[in-house]
Design a protein around this motif. Structure first.
Motif, PDB file in Angstrom:
ATOM      1  N   GLY A  79       6.547  18.502  12.454  1.00 44.60           N
ATOM      2  CA  GLY A  79       7.540  19.559  12.557  1.00 44.60           C
ATOM      3  C   GLY A  79       7.764  20.236  11.228  1.00 44.60           C
ATOM      4  O   GLY A  79       7.876  21.459  11.141  1.00 44.60           O
ATOM      5  N   TYR A  80       7.787  19.447  10.174  1.00 46.43           N
ATOM      6  CA  TYR A  80       8.143  20.002   8.868  1.00 46.43           C
ATOM      7  C   TYR A  80       6.994  20.792   8.262  1.00 46.43           C
ATOM      8  O   TYR A  80       7.159  21.922   7.826  1.00 46.43           O
ATOM      9  N   SER A  81       5.800  20.172   8.249  1.00 48.74           N
ATOM     10  CA  SER A  81       4.730  20.842   7.502  1.00 48.74           C
ATOM     11  C   SER A  81       3.554  21.294   8.346  1.00 48.74           C
ATOM     12  O   SER A  81       2.587  21.807   7.818  1.00 48.74           O
ATOM     13  N   GLY A  82       3.624  21.096   9.672  1.00 48.79           N
ATOM     14  CA  GLY A  82       2.584  21.671  10.501  1.00 48.79           C
ATOM     15  C   GLY A  82       1.361  20.798  10.659  1.00 48.79           C
ATOM     16  O   GLY A  82       1.321  19.660  10.200  1.00 48.79           O
ATOM     17  N   VAL A  83       0.359  21.357  11.318  1.00 46.91           N
ATOM     18  CA  VAL A  83      -0.801  20.586  11.741  1.00 46.91           C
ATOM     19  C   VAL A  83      -1.951  20.745  10.759  1.00 46.91           C
ATOM     20  O   VAL A  83      -2.347  21.852  10.435  1.00 46.91           O
ATOM     21  N   SER A  84      -2.466  19.629  10.258  1.00 48.54           N
ATOM     22  CA  SER A  84      -3.697  19.696   9.467  1.00 48.54           C
ATOM     23  C   SER A  84      -4.310  18.308   9.398  1.00 48.54           C
ATOM     24  O   SER A  84      -3.657  17.314   9.697  1.00 48.54           O
ATOM     25  N   PHE A  85      -5.544  18.251   8.999  1.00 50.78           N
ATOM     26  CA  PHE A  85      -6.212  16.962   8.821  1.00 50.78           C
ATOM     27  C   PHE A  85      -5.665  16.219   7.612  1.00 50.78           C
ATOM     28  O   PHE A  85      -5.994  15.079   7.378  1.00 50.78           O
ATOM     29  N   GLN A  86      -4.857  16.933   6.815  1.00 52.54           N
ATOM     30  CA  GLN A  86      -4.291  16.297   5.626  1.00 52.54           C
ATOM     31  C   GLN A  86      -2.876  15.770   5.860  1.00 52.54           C
ATOM     32  O   GLN A  86      -2.253  15.236   4.944  1.00 52.54           O
ATOM     33  N   ALA A  87      -2.397  15.906   7.110  1.00 52.36           N
ATOM     34  CA  ALA A  87      -0.981  15.616   7.369  1.00 52.36           C
ATOM     35  C   ALA A  87      -0.560  14.239   6.846  1.00 52.36           C
ATOM     36  O   ALA A  87       0.506  14.092   6.270  1.00 52.36           O
ATOM     37  N   GLY A  88      -1.431  13.240   7.059  1.00 51.37           N
ATOM     38  CA  GLY A  88      -1.004  11.883   6.674  1.00 51.37           C
ATOM     39  C   GLY A  88      -1.776  11.324   5.504  1.00 51.37           C
ATOM     40  O   GLY A  88      -1.668  10.135   5.209  1.00 51.37           O
ATOM     41  N   ALA A  89      -2.543  12.198   4.819  1.00 54.01           N
ATOM     42  CA  ALA A  89      -3.435  11.682   3.773  1.00 54.01           C
ATOM     43  C   ALA A  89      -2.654  10.953   2.690  1.00 54.01           C
ATOM     44  O   ALA A  89      -1.685  11.466   2.151  1.00 54.01           O
ATOM     45  N   GLY A  90      -3.058   9.755   2.392  1.00 52.18           N
ATOM     46  CA  GLY A  90      -2.475   9.009   1.277  1.00 52.18           C
ATOM     47  C   GLY A  90      -1.137   8.358   1.561  1.00 52.18           C
ATOM     48  O   GLY A  90      -0.590   7.671   0.707  1.00 52.18           O
ATOM     49  N   LEU A  91      -0.608   8.569   2.778  1.00 55.26           N
ATOM     50  CA  LEU A  91       0.723   8.017   3.054  1.00 55.26           C
ATOM     51  C   LEU A  91       0.736   6.490   3.036  1.00 55.26           C
ATOM     52  O   LEU A  91       1.744   5.880   2.685  1.00 55.26           O
ATOM     53  N   GLU A  92      -0.394   5.859   3.420  1.00 51.45           N
ATOM     54  CA  GLU A  92      -0.388   4.390   3.423  1.00 51.45           C
ATOM     55  C   GLU A  92      -0.153   3.859   2.014  1.00 51.45           C
ATOM     56  O   GLU A  92       0.604   2.906   1.820  1.00 51.45           O
ATOM     57  N   PHE A  93      -0.755   4.524   1.030  1.00 53.83           N
ATOM     58  CA  PHE A  93      -0.558   4.034  -0.339  1.00 53.83           C
ATOM     59  C   PHE A  93       0.848   4.349  -0.840  1.00 53.83           C
ATOM     60  O   PHE A  93       1.445   3.557  -1.552  1.00 53.83           O
ATOM     61  N   GLY A  94       1.355   5.522  -0.418  1.00 54.75           N
ATOM     62  CA  GLY A  94       2.736   5.833  -0.768  1.00 54.75           C
ATOM     63  C   GLY A  94       3.680   4.768  -0.230  1.00 54.75           C
ATOM     64  O   GLY A  94       4.562   4.272  -0.946  1.00 54.75           O
ATOM     65  N   ALA A  95       3.442   4.370   1.026  1.00 49.81           N
ATOM     66  CA  ALA A  95       4.328   3.384   1.648  1.00 49.81           C
ATOM     67  C   ALA A  95       4.202   2.034   0.948  1.00 49.81           C
ATOM     68  O   ALA A  95       5.200   1.369   0.665  1.00 49.81           O
ATOM     69  N   ILE A  96       2.970   1.635   0.643  1.00 54.03           N
ATOM     70  CA  ILE A  96       2.783   0.334  -0.020  1.00 54.03           C
ATOM     71  C   ILE A  96       3.425   0.360  -1.407  1.00 54.03           C
ATOM     72  O   ILE A  96       4.121  -0.580  -1.804  1.00 54.03           O
ATOM     73  N   THR A  97       3.226   1.451  -2.131  1.00 55.92           N
ATOM     74  CA  THR A  97       3.857   1.577  -3.445  1.00 55.92           C
ATOM     75  C   THR A  97       5.367   1.442  -3.329  1.00 55.92           C
ATOM     76  O   THR A  97       6.007   0.709  -4.090  1.00 55.92           O
ATOM     77  N   ALA A  98       5.926   2.141  -2.342  1.00 54.50           N
ATOM     78  CA  ALA A  98       7.374   2.111  -2.163  1.00 54.50           C
ATOM     79  C   ALA A  98       7.863   0.693  -1.881  1.00 54.50           C
ATOM     80  O   ALA A  98       8.858   0.242  -2.447  1.00 54.50           O
ATOM     81  N   VAL A  99       7.131  -0.010  -1.020  1.00 50.88           N
ATOM     82  CA  VAL A  99       7.541  -1.371  -0.651  1.00 50.88           C
ATOM     83  C   VAL A  99       7.515  -2.285  -1.875  1.00 50.88           C
ATOM     84  O   VAL A  99       8.459  -3.043  -2.138  1.00 50.88           O
ATOM     85  N   VAL A 100       6.452  -2.175  -2.642  1.00 56.03           N
ATOM     86  CA  VAL A 100       6.316  -3.024  -3.832  1.00 56.03           C
ATOM     87  C   VAL A 100       7.404  -2.670  -4.851  1.00 56.03           C
ATOM     88  O   VAL A 100       8.046  -3.539  -5.441  1.00 56.03           O
ATOM     89  N   LEU A 101       7.621  -1.361  -5.015  1.00 56.24           N
ATOM     90  CA  LEU A 101       8.649  -0.899  -5.945  1.00 56.24           C
ATOM     91  C   LEU A 101      10.023  -1.419  -5.527  1.00 56.24           C
ATOM     92  O   LEU A 101      10.873  -1.719  -6.364  1.00 56.24           O
ATOM     93  N   GLY A 102      10.196  -1.572  -4.222  1.00 49.42           N
ATOM     94  CA  GLY A 102      11.473  -2.045  -3.697  1.00 49.42           C
ATOM     95  C   GLY A 102      11.671  -3.542  -3.808  1.00 49.42           C
ATOM     96  O   GLY A 102      12.603  -4.091  -3.246  1.00 49.42           O
TER      97      GLY A 102
END
Lengths: 503, 327
Positions: B244-267
């Protein structure tokens, strides 16, 4: 209290240490003279291990001073302490089994010639080192993995000596040794003494302490109770200092014949990969002791009943109804509890709180029928009832002593109101006070109608606690003995007549 | 960046309970102060609300990742799962508002299914989750390309996009409150309650010592599989908000897994499981987003994002490793 010897090798003054706000050592003084064997005794959780770790550089003390060989020291780690001349022999050895004795002894500081390891020199030096402590039968080029436990211990000691240790700490050195090997260790200790090496000797076994030491320091709840000359004290007096009470009647009374109820658990020709044709009956109200050597199938029996590695053959009936105990869950639902011998590896969840550990089984298997707060309150009561000392319910369990951890594990199972309890070495590595508390508890459970099966390698415990003893050998029942059997009878069944015929 | 690192060091000094949320709260507070100095407008309710709404997807993914990591596993598949969800949604809805709700439900089911497969392969076939979810990552990437012939087709309905785009207007004091923020708050509360439940406590115990858990009657495989399902569901919700926010593309979720893992570790959550709070993981994600915003204000190139993430992962794991082995 004796006069301290004129020039102590090691002097500890006012040592204190806390873990996350829990005081485990408080204002402990201790000194060791060259050539002295100074024993440190106390219940588990008294702070012995922590104190030894402080001396050997494993922990930094919060307060107090460590003086060694005339200078105040602050060790930044075990290596630092080693370099200064303090060696420690742990209960579990730190050896590379695939390397030779010499390679282990000189690990990390191999003698070098022309830039290469001087293997021949290393073997020669090791042989000389071993000879200097009276060990002439141990080849320096033998692979450590092939050696027996006692010989591995010698290698550990040689390793410390190769680093010019002047103070050796021995933590329960006889725990892993057979009886005849203990004599060898005694000789070794005396030769180390003659060389002027100071020894700190930690042990549960008072007999050894009396045989070897010249002074004894008693720790209790992190404080030094007293330091006494060995010659002027008795075992009873020491035990009193350790637990603060007399241990007159060591084991609770056995069950009277009329207390024994009906057969709860009946195994007929039961077997699996490790067990064959086991026939066994477990009655309500009794403590059935299981004896036997390590690997004789004692633990396999408990684990089969609990469904960890289930029986594949034979019949099991529970209260006369056939059951198939396929998993711990089904066993738990049937009212069976199992206290494992490997507390650290599979008995606790180390980084969770005491309360979470005690609630683990209830949460996993039984929905809280009377509501979660009521269940939690009940478990808190159980924790209070088993008397966990020196820790709150919110403390991480890994900071507790072995005895206290075991009590938490017991509370976990008691919360389920089990009708059959399987104890595998319930008091292994546990101090005297907690031990008799657990003995009392086991007997109380039986008296209240539970059927108890208790595995123990500690023969006095096995004989003192059991109403009946079943001895296992090679995966089957070797025989049964009544209460009042002797140690010799148990051992004879455990090793079997095969030994006599081959020997 | 130079301003951030020296400031974050004092978190090692106070004796805080390992796995607690105090360190991450301290870091967050420091970052807020730095943002306040540089860009005071940012802290106005209006922009803060919109920042929180924008951050909702990564915070939800961090919560999902938390369940998996605290149980002792990894989920590398969430980034490509988000992409797949967005692309699938666009093609299935094809700008038809009537299909919005069925597709939303389908996406949730799809996320749960991917989690279930990850979980079963990891627990029943005993493939390490790192490999399982890496495989799933690649499978999803390839499948989405194949299914859409190399370019996203169709389009999202306005109905669908409102979750990520729209907001409650004229809320007293706060101004504009994005729907995404509401979704986040509801799910965050649900996550916290879940972790306080029997399931939550058991999940952490499984991560701490699975053998003890098994011998205490826990069905370890089920518990872990459920964690993967939660992660898949979190990815589905994140995809709905992100699409909804940024629309449709093949890049929509690129790199999010690492962002999430980083966030979890940082937390403050221990890799390998058994320690850490879901609140910490979510605050970690918020902190990470705030850090990126701050870098932006200071004119640091966005290209440095992954470098910063990598640095944070290494630093956070190193700090927690030395802390847990310290005396």
């Amino acid at each position: 209290m004796s006069d301290p010897p004129p020039t102590p090798l090691l002097t500890l003054r006012g040592i204190g240490k806390s873990f996350l706000g829990v005081r485990v050592l408080d204002d402990v003084d201790l000194d060791v003279a060259p050539g002295e064997v100074h024993a440190v005794v106390g219940e588990n959780g008294a702070g012995k291990s922590t104190l030894m770790k402080i001396v050997s550089g494993g922990y930094a003390p919060d307060g107090g001073t460590v003086e060694f060989a005339g200078a105040t020291r602050t060790f930044r780690g075990p290596r630092d302490a080693q370099r200064a001349g303090i060696g420690i022999i742990h209960q579990e050895f730190n050896l590379l089994p695939e390397r030779t004795v010499a390679e282990n002894v000189y690990l990390g500081h191999e003698p070098v010639r022309r830039g290469l390891v001087d293997r021949r020199g290393m073997v020669e030096r090791t042989t000389r080192l071993l000879a200097s402590i009276g060990e002439t039968t141990l080849p320096a080029d033998a692979r450590v993995g092939q050696l027996g436990v006692a010989q591995q211990q010698v290698v550990e000691i040689a390793k410390a000596l190769a680093l010019d240790a002047r103070l050796l700490i021995m933590d329960e050195p006889t725990a892993a040794l057979a009886d005849h090997e203990v004599e060898l260790l005694y000789g070794l200790v005396r030769r180390l003494q003659e060389r002027g090496i100071g020894l700190l000797y930690v042990s549960h076994r008072l007999a050894e302490v009396f045989d070897l030491s010249s002074r004894i320091t008693v720790l209790k709840d992190g404080r030094r109770v007293t330091t006494v000359d060995t010659e002027s004290t008795t075992a009873d007096e020491l035990v009193r200092h350790m637990v603060g009470r007399e241990l007159s009647s060591y084991y609770p009374d056995r069950a009277a014949p009329e207390d024994r109820g009906p057969v709860r658990l009946n195994l007929r020709d039961a077997g699996n990969r490790k067990l064959r044709d086991v026939n066994l009956q477990l009655r309500a109200g009794e403590v059935l002791g299981i004896g036997g050597l390590q690997g004789s199938g004692r633990s396999a029996l408990a684990r089969a009943i609990f469904g960890v590695s289930p029986f594949t053959t034979g019949d099991v009936t529970l209260d006369d109804r056939p059951v198939r105990l396929r998993s711990p869950r089904t066993a738990m639902r049937a009212g069976i509890a199992y206290v494992t011998e490997d507390r650290k590896g599979e008995g606790i969840v180390p980084r969770q709180s005491v309360l979470d550990n005690a609630l683990l089984a209830s949460r996993a298997v039984f929905a809280a029928r009377s509501g979660r707060p009521a269940r939690t309150a009940r478990v808190r009561e159980l924790l209070a009832a088993v008397e966990i000392r020196g820790a709150g319910d919110d403390q991480e369990i890994r900071f507790l002593s072995g005895g206290n951890q075991q009590k938490v594990v017991l509370a976990r199972w008691l919360a389920l109101n089990p009708r059959i309890l399987l104890f595998d070495e319930p008091t292994r590595g546990i101090d005297v006070g907690a031990k008799s508390a657990i003995h009392d508890l086991v007997r109380r459970l039986a008296r209240d109608g539970a059927a108890v099966l208790m595995i123990s390698s500690d023969l006095p415990e096995l004989l003192g606690m059991s109403d009946r003893i079943v001895v296992m050998r090679d995966g089957h029942v070797a025989g049964e003995l009544p209460a009042g059997a002797t140690e010799e009878e148990v051992v004879a069944l455990a090793v079997g007549t095969a030994l006599e015929t081959t020997a | 960046m130079q301003t951030v690192q020296p400031r974050s060091l004092p978190l090692r000094l106070p004796r805080v309970r390992p796995g607690g949320v105090l360190p991450i709260l301290a870091i967050l507070a420091v970052l807020l102060v730095l943002v306040g100095i540089r860009q005071p407008d940012f802290l106005a309710p209006q922009s803060l609300m919109s920042f929180l709404g924008r951050s909702a997807p990564i915070i939800l993914l961090a919560a999902g990742q938390y369940f998996v990591i605290v149980s002792g596993e990894f989920d590398l598949s969430v980034g490509s799962l988000v992409t797949a969800q967005v692309v699938v949604a666009a093609r299935l809805i094809d700008s038809d508002p009537a299909r919005t709700w069925p597709v939303v439900l389908l996406l949730l089911a799809f996320g749960a299914l991917v989690g279930l497969v990850n979980g079963l392969i990891t627990t029943r076939l005993r493939v390490p989750s790192f490999i399982t979810t890496l495989g799933m990552f690649l499978i999803l990437v390839g499948a989405v390309y194949l299914w859409s012939d190399g370019a996203p087709k169709g389009g999202l309905s306005e109905e669908f996009r409102r979750f990520g785009r729209r907001a409650f207007e004229d809320v007293p004091l706060l101004g504009r409150v994005p729907y995404a923020l509401l979704v986040l708050v509801v799910l965050a509360v649900a996550a916290v309650l879940l972790m306080r439940s029997d399931f939550g406590r058991t999940l952490v115990a499984v991560g701490d010592n699975p053998r003890t858990a098994e011998l205490s009657g826990v069905r370890v495989w089920r518990t872990r599989t459920f964690a993967f399902i939660l992660s898949g569901l979190a990815a589905a919700v994140a995809a709905i908000l992100l699409g909804g926010y940024s629309g449709v593309s093949f890049q929509a979720g690129a790199g999010l897994e690492f962002g999430a893992i980083t966030a979890v570790v940082l937390g403050g959550v221990a890799l390998g499981g058994g320690r850490g709070a879901v609140v910490g993981a979510m605050l970690g994600a918020l902190t990470l987003e705030l850090l990126f915003a701050l870098m932006n204000f200071y004119g640091v190139s966005g290209a440095l994002r992954s470098t910063v993430q990598g640095g944070i992962i290494l630093l956070a794991v190193a700090v927690s490793a030395t802390r847990s082995s310290s005396r």
